[in-house]
Write a protein that holds these residues in place. Structure first.
Motif, PDB file in Angstrom:
ATOM      1  N   PRO A   1      50.745  41.932  33.450  1.00 60.20           N
ATOM      2  CA  PRO A   1      51.267  43.208  33.947  1.00 60.20           C
ATOM      3  C   PRO A   1      50.834  43.552  35.367  1.00 60.20           C
ATOM      4  N   TYR A   2      50.067  42.649  36.027  1.00 61.34           N
ATOM      5  CA  TYR A   2      49.495  42.991  37.325  1.00 61.34           C
ATOM      6  C   TYR A   2      50.041  42.125  38.455  1.00 61.34           C
ATOM      7  N   VAL A   3      51.239  41.571  38.270  1.00 63.47           N
ATOM      8  CA  VAL A   3      51.762  40.637  39.261  1.00 63.47           C
ATOM      9  C   VAL A   3      52.852  41.277  40.115  1.00 63.47           C
ATOM     10  N   THR A   4      54.101  41.247  39.663  1.00 66.39           N
ATOM     11  CA  THR A   4      55.178  41.713  40.536  1.00 66.39           C
ATOM     12  C   THR A   4      55.254  43.232  40.629  1.00 66.39           C
ATOM     13  N   ASP A   5      54.948  43.927  39.552  1.00 63.94           N
ATOM     14  CA  ASP A   5      54.969  45.387  39.565  1.00 63.94           C
ATOM     15  C   ASP A   5      53.740  45.862  38.811  1.00 63.94           C
ATOM     16  N   PRO A   6      52.566  45.756  39.436  1.00 65.03           N
ATOM     17  CA  PRO A   6      51.316  45.945  38.695  1.00 65.03           C
ATOM     18  C   PRO A   6      51.177  47.327  38.075  1.00 65.03           C
TER      19      PRO A   6
ATOM     20  N   LEU B   1      43.633  40.003  35.178  1.00 61.41           N
ATOM     21  CA  LEU B   1      43.300  40.482  36.519  1.00 61.41           C
ATOM     22  C   LEU B   1      42.879  39.347  37.436  1.00 61.41           C
ATOM     23  N   ARG B   2      42.072  38.423  36.931  1.00 58.17           N
ATOM     24  CA  ARG B   2      41.674  37.279  37.761  1.00 58.17           C
ATOM     25  C   ARG B   2      42.892  36.469  38.163  1.00 58.17           C
TER      26      ARG B   2
ATOM     27  N   LEU C   1      43.431  46.671  41.883  1.00 53.15           N
ATOM     28  CA  LEU C   1      43.276  45.572  40.922  1.00 53.15           C
ATOM     29  C   LEU C   1      41.899  44.937  41.062  1.00 53.15           C
ATOM     30  N   PHE C   2      41.485  44.718  42.301  1.00 57.44           N
ATOM     31  CA  PHE C   2      40.189  44.067  42.546  1.00 57.44           C
ATOM     32  C   PHE C   2      39.051  44.932  42.012  1.00 57.44           C
TER      33      PHE C   2
END
Length: 756
Positions: free
Chosen positions: A19-24, A46-47, A73-74
Motif C-alpha cells: 500500500p506504500y508504492v504508487t499511492d501510499p 515499508l522497507r 514512510l521513512f
C-alpha cells in the motif's frame, strides 16, 4: 541498448499489494495499536517501498511520490522498527549513521584499484588508440566514454545482494574501511535489485553535488564554521569521519561505473559440482551463502589474482563495459546519464570536447573524460601494468590551475576565534577569475605543503569556490611559514583543537568582536551595520567590550563619524529599537554559540520555552533537542560555562538594550482535566493525533498510547484499531466518540473551538 544507459523503464519488483508504492496510504494507525505480526508485515512493506522509491529517485530520476510522502514512510518505518525491535543491518533506516569508531581500519581490495594513464593532448589519446589496436592485432575497437569525476574512488562489495563492505582506493592494494559511512549515502542501495551475481564488487565515485555543496557551505557559515574549499575535499573529509552520524548529515552522492569482480554460484558450476580455474576456494567459502564476508572476499581475491580477472565468463551481460553499465540500473546502482559508446577514437575525442562545453552546467565536478575499451575479452588481452589499466585512458580538460608566487601570508581571525592562514599572491587568472589570495586552511596544511613567503605555488580553483594552494612547485624560502603562537590582533595565546588554531581572547579580541557584531546585527535584521560599519565602531571605541555596547552608542557621537550623518545615525537607533525583545530563537542564534545557527536555535527555543530554562539546563539536556548531538551540545555547554558570555547575555537582557527575548507562543495551561488519562484510536476529523494529545495534556491530563486499568477514557475516531477497544472492554474503560469527547471538554471549561 539506448545511447544513454539511464534510458530505462522503472521496473517494479514490489508486491502488488504493497500500500506504500504508487499511492501510499499515509493514514497510519498508532504504533501502539499494532501487534507483533502486524508490525512485521508493515515493516516489510515499508522497507520494500522505501527501497523502490530510492530506486526511482536516485537511479531513474523519476520519483512517483512527493518528498513529504517519502519522509513520512521513512519515519514510520523507523518508528515501527524501534518500537518492536525489528532493526536489521540493511534496513534503509541504517542510513542515519551508526556508532562512532576510534579509527578507520584498512582492508585489502578484492581486485587492485589501479590508476588511469592520462593526458590533455589529443595526440596522446590517438597514440593510446594506436597502442591498443597494435596489441589487438589491428582488431576493430569500440570505446565507452564516461565523465571523469572529481570525487573519491570507492570499492563496494555486495554478497547475496546485500551491502557488506566499502573501502577507499588507498594505495590501490588496500584502502580504508568506510563501510558504515558509505552506508549512509542514499544513492548506495543496501540491497541490490533484480537478477544480480551472488558476489558483486563494484567501483564508484563518491562526490557532493555542486548545489548541495553551496547550500551546505552556507549552513556552515551560518553556524560560524569556515566553508569547505571545494566539493572533492569536502567529500573526502566526510567519508573519513569517525562518526557516521556526521557523514549522514552531509550531502554525499555516488555514481557507479565499473564491475571489479563478480561471481555467481550457478555460472561457476557450484550448484552442479562443475569445476573452474580458481573457483574451488570461492565455492567452498560460499557454501550455499553461509560464508562470512571476509572469507568469501578473501577467496575471491585469490581467484582474481590467479586468473588475472575478477568476472565469471558465464555471468550474462558482463561481456562488455557498455552492457555492464546497462546492468547497473537493473541492480539499483546509479550511473551517469552522459555515458556513451562510440565507434572510434575520433568520436571519443569529440565526446570530450562536447562534455567540456557543458562542464559548468553539470551539477558535479569533472576534470575530463575516461575512455575504455568496450569488449571485456579485449581488455583481458590488453591487461594491466603495475599502475595502470592498458585498456583505459583519461583525456583531461585544461587544468583550472595556475602558478604564481606567495608574496605574504596573513592570519585572519574569524567570529569564533578560528585562525585561518591566507596566502597573498601575485595576481593570476585561474579559470577566468583573477586570484590574488588563496586559503592555506590551517597550520598543519602549511607544514604538509612546506609553503612559505616567496615560494612558487600552484593555485587551484575547482568550480565556483574558494581558491586554495594545491602544492609548492618552486621552493625559494627556508622551511615553512611559522604559525604565530599568539593572536596577531589581540596578542592572546593560540590554542589548538586538532589541526585548527584558535585565539583565546574571545570578545576581548577586536577581530572577533567585529565579526560578532556583524553577525549579531545580521541575525536580528538590524540594517545599517554590516562588516565595514562594525569594524569602524570597534576601531573608534564605540563598541569596545561586547556586542551589547551597540545599544549604548550615542547617536550624536555616531553622526560625527566619517560616513555617518544625523539621518543614518537616527536610522540605526530606530533599527535597534525595532529589534528589541526578539524571538528567543533569534536571540540564541545571534549571540554566536558555535554550530548554533538559526535552525538549531529555533529548535532549542521550542524545546526550552524561555531563556532561563535554556541557561539553567544541564549539558545532557541539550542532546534531548532534535538536531542537537554530542558535539553541538558540548559547544553550547562550553559557551555558557564562560563567565564573559554569561555577562554578555545578561547585559543584552537589560531593558535599556535588547530586553528579554520573547518565548515561543505561550501554551495555554489549565487543570480542568487534572489526574485523568486518555487514549486515542482512529482518526479525528480536523485533528492530528499529536494535536488531540497536546490538547488534553495542556489541561492537566495524561495522554498514553495503550489502554490499562488506569485509563479513564478511550476516544474512538474513524477506522479505529481493535486492540485498544478490546483492552478498554477488558478494563471497563469508557469509550467516547469525538463529538462527545469535545462536548465533555467544553462542559469542563476547555476552549476547544479556538484550537481547531
Amino acid at each position: 541498448m539506448a545511447d544513454s544507459v539511464s534510458d530505462l523503464d522503472g521496473a517494479g519488483e514490489v508486491d502488488d499489494d504493497n500500500p506504500y508504492v504508487t499511492d501510499p496510504d499515509l493514514d497510519f494507525r498508532d504504533v501502539g495499536d499494532l501487534d507483533e505480526e502486524e508490525a512485521r508485515e508493515q515493516v516489510e512493506y515499508l522497507r520494500e517501498a522505501v527501497r523502490f522509491h530510492d530506486y526511482r529517485y536516485y537511479v531513474l530520476n523519476d520519483p512517483v511520490i512527493a518528498d513529504r510522502a517519502y519522509d513520512r514512510l521513512f519515519e514510520r518505518l523507523r518508528e515501527v522498527e524501534e518500537t518492536f525491535d525489528l532493526e536489521i543491518p540493511d534496513s534503509p533506516t541504517r542510513r542515519v549513521g551508526g556508532e562512532p569508531v576510534e579509527e578507520l581500519g584498512t582492508v585489502e581490495h578484492v581486485v587492485p584499484m589501479l590508476s588511469i594513464d592520462s593526458s590533455g593532448d589529443a595526440d596522446d589519446v590517438r597514440d593510446f588508440d594506436e597502442r591498443v589496436r597494435r596489441e589487438l592485432d589491428g582488431a576493430d575497437v569500440t570505446y565507452v566514454c564516461e565523465p571523469k569525476f572529481d570525487g573519491l574512488s570507492i570499492e563496494i562489495a555486495y554478497v547475496d545482494g546485500r551491502y557488506e563492505r566499502a573501502a577507499t582506493r588507498g594505495d590501490g592494494e588496500t584502502g580504508e574501511d568506510v563501510t558504515e559511512n558509505v552506508r549512509t549515502i542514499e544513492s548506495v542501495p543496501q540491497r541490490l535489485r533484480g537478477d544480480h551475481p551472488d558476489v558483486l564488487v563494484v567501483r564508484g565515485e563518491v562526490y557532493i553535488p555542486k548545489d548541495a555543496f553551496q547550500a551546505y557551505n552556507r549552513e556552515r557559515v551560518e553556524r560560524g564554521d569556515d566553508p569547505f574549499a571545494n566539493p572533492r575535499n569536502a567529500a573526502a573529509g566526510t567519508l573519513r569521519q569517525l562518526d557516521p552520524t556526521v557523514t549522514a548529515e552531509r550531502p554525499l552522492d555516488c555514481f557507479f561505473y565499473d564491475v571489479l569482480a563478480a561471481w555467481d554460484a550457478e555460472a561457476s558450476g557450484a550448484t552442479d559440482g562443475g569445476a573452474g580455474d580458481g573457483d574451488d576456494a570461492v565455492r567452498e567459502a560460499w557454501n550455499g551463502g553461509d560464508a562470512s564476508t571476509a572469507e568469501l572476499l578473501d577467496a575471491l581475491r585469490e581467484r582474481s589474482s590467479a586468473s588475472a580477472g575478477g568476472i565469471d565468463a558465464g555471468i550474462e551481460g558482463l561481456d562488455t563495459h557498455w552492457n555492464e553499465l546497462g546492468r547497473f540500473p537493473d541492480w539499483g546502482l546509479k550511473t551517469n546519464e552522459r555515458d556513451r559508446r562510440v565507434a572510434d577514437i575520433e568520436a571519443a575525442i569529440d565526446y570530450r570536447d562536447e562534455l567540456r562545453g557543458v562542464r559548468e552546467d553539470l551539477n558535479y565536478e569533472i576534470d575530463g573524460t575516461v575512455l575504455k575499451v568496450d569488449d571485456r575479452a579485449q581488455c583481458e588481452r590488453l591487461g594491466i601494468t603495475s599502475r595502470y589499466y592498458r585498456w583505459a585512458y583519461a583525456y583531461k580538460f585544461p587544468a583550472r590551475t595556475e602558478e604564481t608566487t606567495i608574496t605574504d601570508i596573513v592570519v585572519q581571525v574569524g567570529r569564533t576565534g578560528r585562525l585561518t592562514p591566507v596566502a597573498l599572491l601575485q595576481p593570476v587568472q585561474v579559470g577566468g577569475v583573477t586570484v590574488s589570495r588563496a586559503s592555506l586552511h590551517n597550520p598543519e596544511e602549511i607544514a604538509d605543503l612546506g609553503a612559505n613567503i616567496g615560494d612558487e605555488v600552484r593555485i587551484e580553483r575547482a568550480g565556483d569556490v574558494i581558491p586554495y594552494v594545491d602544492e609548492v612547485v618552486g621552493k625559494h624560502s627556508e622551511g615553512s611559514f611559522d604559525f604565530p603562537e599568539t593572536c596577531p590582533v589581540c596578542g592572546s595565546d593560540v590554542e589548538y583543537d586538532g589541526p585548527i588554531a584558535f585565539c583565546t581572547g574571545g570578545l576581548a579580541c577586536d577581530a572577533q568582536l567585529v565579526h560578532a557584531l556583524d553577525y549579531f546585527t545580521e541575525v536580528l535584521d538590524v540594517e545599517g551595520v554590516g562588516e565595514a560599519a562594525a569594524e569602524q565602531l570597534v576601531e573608534e571605541g564605540l563598541v569596545s567590550d561586547d556586542v551589547a555596547d551597540i545599544y549604548d552608542v550615542d547617536a550624536e557621537e555616531l553622526a560625527g563619524l566619517e560616513g555617518w550623518g544625523e539621518t543614518s545615525a537616527q536610522n540605526l537607533a530606530r533599527e535597534l529599537d525595532a529589534a528589541r525583545h526578539p524571538p528567543l530563537g533569534d536571540f540564541l542564534a545571534a549571540i554566536g554559540i558555535p554550530e548554533v545557527g538559526p535552525t538549531v536555535a529555533a529548535d532549542l527555543a521550542s524545546h526550552f520555552g524561555d531563556l532561563d530554562a535554556f541557561l539553567d539546563a544541564d549539558p545532557d539536556d541539550y542532546e534531548d533537542v532534535d538536531g542537537v548531538g554530542p558535539v553541538v551540545a558540548g559547544h553550547i555547554a562550553e559557551f555558557l560555562d564562560n563567565e564573559r558570555n554569561r555577562r554578555v547575555i545578561e547585559r543584552l537582557r537589560d531593558d535599556s538594550r535588547l530586553g528579554e527575548p520573547e518565548a515561543p507562543e505561550a501554551i495555554e495551561a489549565g487543570d480542568e482535566l487534572a489526574g485523568e488519562t486518555y487514549v486515542f484510536t482512529g482518526s479525528v476529523e480536523g485533528w492530528t493525533r499529536d494535536d488531540v494529545r497536546e490538547l488534553v495534556e495542556r489541561h492537566g491530563a495524561n495522554a498514553t498510547s495503550s489502554v490499562s486499568s488506569n485509563t479513564d477514557y478511550l476516544v474512538v475516531g474513524e477506522n479505529p484499531g481493535s486492540n485498544k477497544r478490546d483492552a478498554a472492554a477488558e478494563h471497563d474503560v469508557a469509550e467516547l466518540a469525538p463529538d462527545d469527547f469535545f462536548a465533555m471538554l467544553a462542559e469542563r471549561g476547555v476552549d476547544v473551538e479556538s484550537r481547531r
